[in-house]
Design an enzyme around this catalytic site. Structure first.
Site, mmCIF file in Angstrom:
data_model
loop_
_atom_site.group_PDB
_atom_site.id
_atom_site.type_symbol
_atom_site.label_atom_id
_atom_site.label_comp_id
_atom_site.label_asym_id
_atom_site.label_seq_id
_atom_site.Cartn_x
_atom_site.Cartn_y
_atom_site.Cartn_z
ATOM 1 N N CYS A 131 0.811 -1.214 0.000
ATOM 2 C CA CYS A 131 0.000 0.000 0.000
ATOM 3 C C CYS A 131 0.845 1.265 0.000
ATOM 4 C CB CYS A 131 -0.966 -0.002 1.176
ATOM 5 S SG CYS A 131 -0.196 -0.251 2.783
ATOM 6 N N HIS A 256 -2.025 6.862 2.672
ATOM 7 C CA HIS A 256 -0.583 7.098 2.627
ATOM 8 C C HIS A 256 -0.305 8.260 1.671
ATOM 9 C CE1 HIS A 256 0.088 3.578 4.899
ATOM 10 N NE2 HIS A 256 0.203 2.692 3.934
#
Lengths: 352, 352
Positions: A131, A256
């Site tokens: 991710c 993120h």
């Protein structure tokens, strides 16, 4: 094959599993049967998918029988053990874990960038990148197709939900512990306030950032930094790409962010980069600082695309761009990318 | 001159002023009279310095008469107006603001790196770099002395107290607004929760990061990114240094952190970098990830040095190092560096 393929969701009861069930409900016409599998502990729970209550079944060899595509949304060790079993039962495995990402016989796929790679799968397994790699590679990969990337310097601003409920819970409890205090002004006060609410990040994250992600590798690198490097090289098929990464956790629940310095083969312009990013699948260009438009986790969370802003040409290098990218680590960073790969595989069945 | 020089602290009642009074109390033998000046609004308050209650006096031309060294800890506009007046009254001005940093007739000084520059001050003013530049330049400057820096790529993780009490208050109120909720999981929920507690950062900072600092300059750059670039070039006396900066605010009260990719003239080693950093004045090397040792704001806040960790040699460039640096933006980033410059100037008086 007659009819639509059968899908198994292994790890349906986890955080990524929950997002996956949402996505499957939005793409309701792809799959025939959808089987929800999880650990024996979670078996018997009922979860909604495509509007139907579906009972979770314990993961077993027989539970995998007749499955065409198996989505693995489980920890590395569970994938390492069970993905080959699923393949032996006839399934194509799409794996969200790190267990197979660097296996040379397992393609690592981002459908917007290298969809063709998913068709060559000697082990019957297709892996999805981590991710933290995802937002950066979607943005850089779209520019690479025209500009040819030569070097990357990347700094991350990573959210806690990538560490699952433990990460979220630790941050929330730490934030409660420091709430309403005058903490954050003298050495150690945050550490004293959070006490034994240590969390899995190598330091407290309430009112703090922690320059660490994963486990210690050779020469001081963290495993996450090495993973971003290796996964980027593999997806872009650039085994010699120069790339230096520093991973930092920040007190954000989900999404993120990464600051990226990308150097290309020749001169680039912001105008052309904007054109490429604005028309690339899976990318939202959000870059108008005069209007306050740049991506932040608070705006990006819960959305599918990779958001790109702060596009600038380096003042001292006409071949380099600076970017700030954000992506939901549970959606495109995990569940959505796996669903996209699985749907591409389902398309092969349809064509057979 | 007979006896010890007279010091004026202009802006004694602000956040940096409070830190300055602590520092002056720790270095009690340098100065004769210490005069505390502030806006008329704050005049009459009493503050402790060197253990004595001292009345704050309104800033005026006459209040500056007889001052040998004047520390200016005030906004740019106040420095721009009053620093020349202090000089005309015979004082040497040490200015913490951005008003004079890029003036070619004003030296920009970090005493560990270019102390000699403070002696050449055609306008009678010495400037101190911005708090975001400081941790990076102290670390990189110490390495530059031996290795010769050629290129920097920098990403910041900036604290809110650099924006004064407004910044701190906005973050605390935003954190209260999101406390105990399930926010941070769907688009806009953090923005809705913080409502009109917008703060000065271009976006909410509770459970968020914001890739912006300062005002909009040409070609999409923020003023803080340009300032770090220009200040670094000036302090290191490298007008052509290649440097690309991305500035990001994070929900931390005090301590700026920066991830730095630094490329040097020739090959470097982590061992030698460790030796240099371990023996450089004003630097603490804190770099043993196996023991969980890397700097974080929670550990660094309230301390004087620049902390450096995560030192790695780039895997694809034997001339480049990755670093993570932290420094207290109110201490070395503002008050302490100014106090150090002022003490060096006081030393000139002693030697006269």
């Amino acid at each position: 094959m007659n009819g639509r393929p059968t899908l198994a969701v292994v790890g349906a009861t986890g955080g990524v599993g929950a997002v996956m069930l949402q996505i499957l409900s939005q793409h309701a016409d792809v799959w025939g049967e959808i089987r929800l599998l999880a650990s024996p502990r979670a078996a018997g729970r009922k979860l909604a998918v495509r509007g139907e209550e579906t009972e979770v079944v314990a993961l077993s060899e027989s539970a995998l029988a007749g499955v065409d595509v198996a989505l693995f949304l489980v920890p590395d060790a569970v994938s390492a053990q069970w993905a080959p079993i699923a393949v032996s039962q006839g399934a194509v495995v799409v794996d969200a874990s790190a267990a197979f990402r660097m296996d040379p016989d397992v393609p690592l796929v981002v459908p917007e960038l290298n969809p063709h790679a998913a068709r060559l799968r000697p082990r019957g397994i297709v892996a999805s990148p981590g991710c933290a790699t995802m937002p950066m590679i979607v943005a850089v990969g779209s520019l690479h197709a025209e500009f040819g990337v030569r070097e990357l310097v990347v700094s991350s601003y990573q959210a806690v939900s990538a560490a699952g409920q433990d990460g979220i819970s630790a941050l929330r409890r730490q934030m409660s512990a420091v709430a309403g205090t005058e903490l954050g002004t003298s050495p150690g006060d945050v550490r004293r306030a959070v006490g034994d609410i240590t969390g899995p990040f190598g330091g407290p994250l309430a009112l703090n950032v922690v320059p660490w992600a994963g486990s210690l590798m050779a020469d001081g690198w963290s495993s996450e930094e090495m993973a971003i490097r290796e996964e980027t090289r593999k997806v872009l098929d650039l085994p010699d790409l120069k790339i230096a990464v520093t991973c930092v956790h920040v007190p954000v629940i989900t999404v993120h962010s990464l600051a990226v310095h990308a150097r290309f083969e020749g001169p680039v312009t912001v105008d052309r980069a904007h054109e490429i990013l604005a028309t690339s699948p899976g990318v939202v260009l959000f870059d108008n600082p005069a209007a306050g438009d740049f991506p932040t986790p608070a705006d990006v969370v819960g959305t599918d695309p990779t958001w790109v802003g702060r596009v600038r040409r380096s003042l001292d290098d006409e071949r380099a761009l600076e970017l700030f990218v954000c992506g939901d680590n549970l959606r495109k960073g995990a569940a959505l990318n796996c669903a996209q790969i699985a749907e591409a595989v389902a398309g092969e069945f349809a064509g057979a």
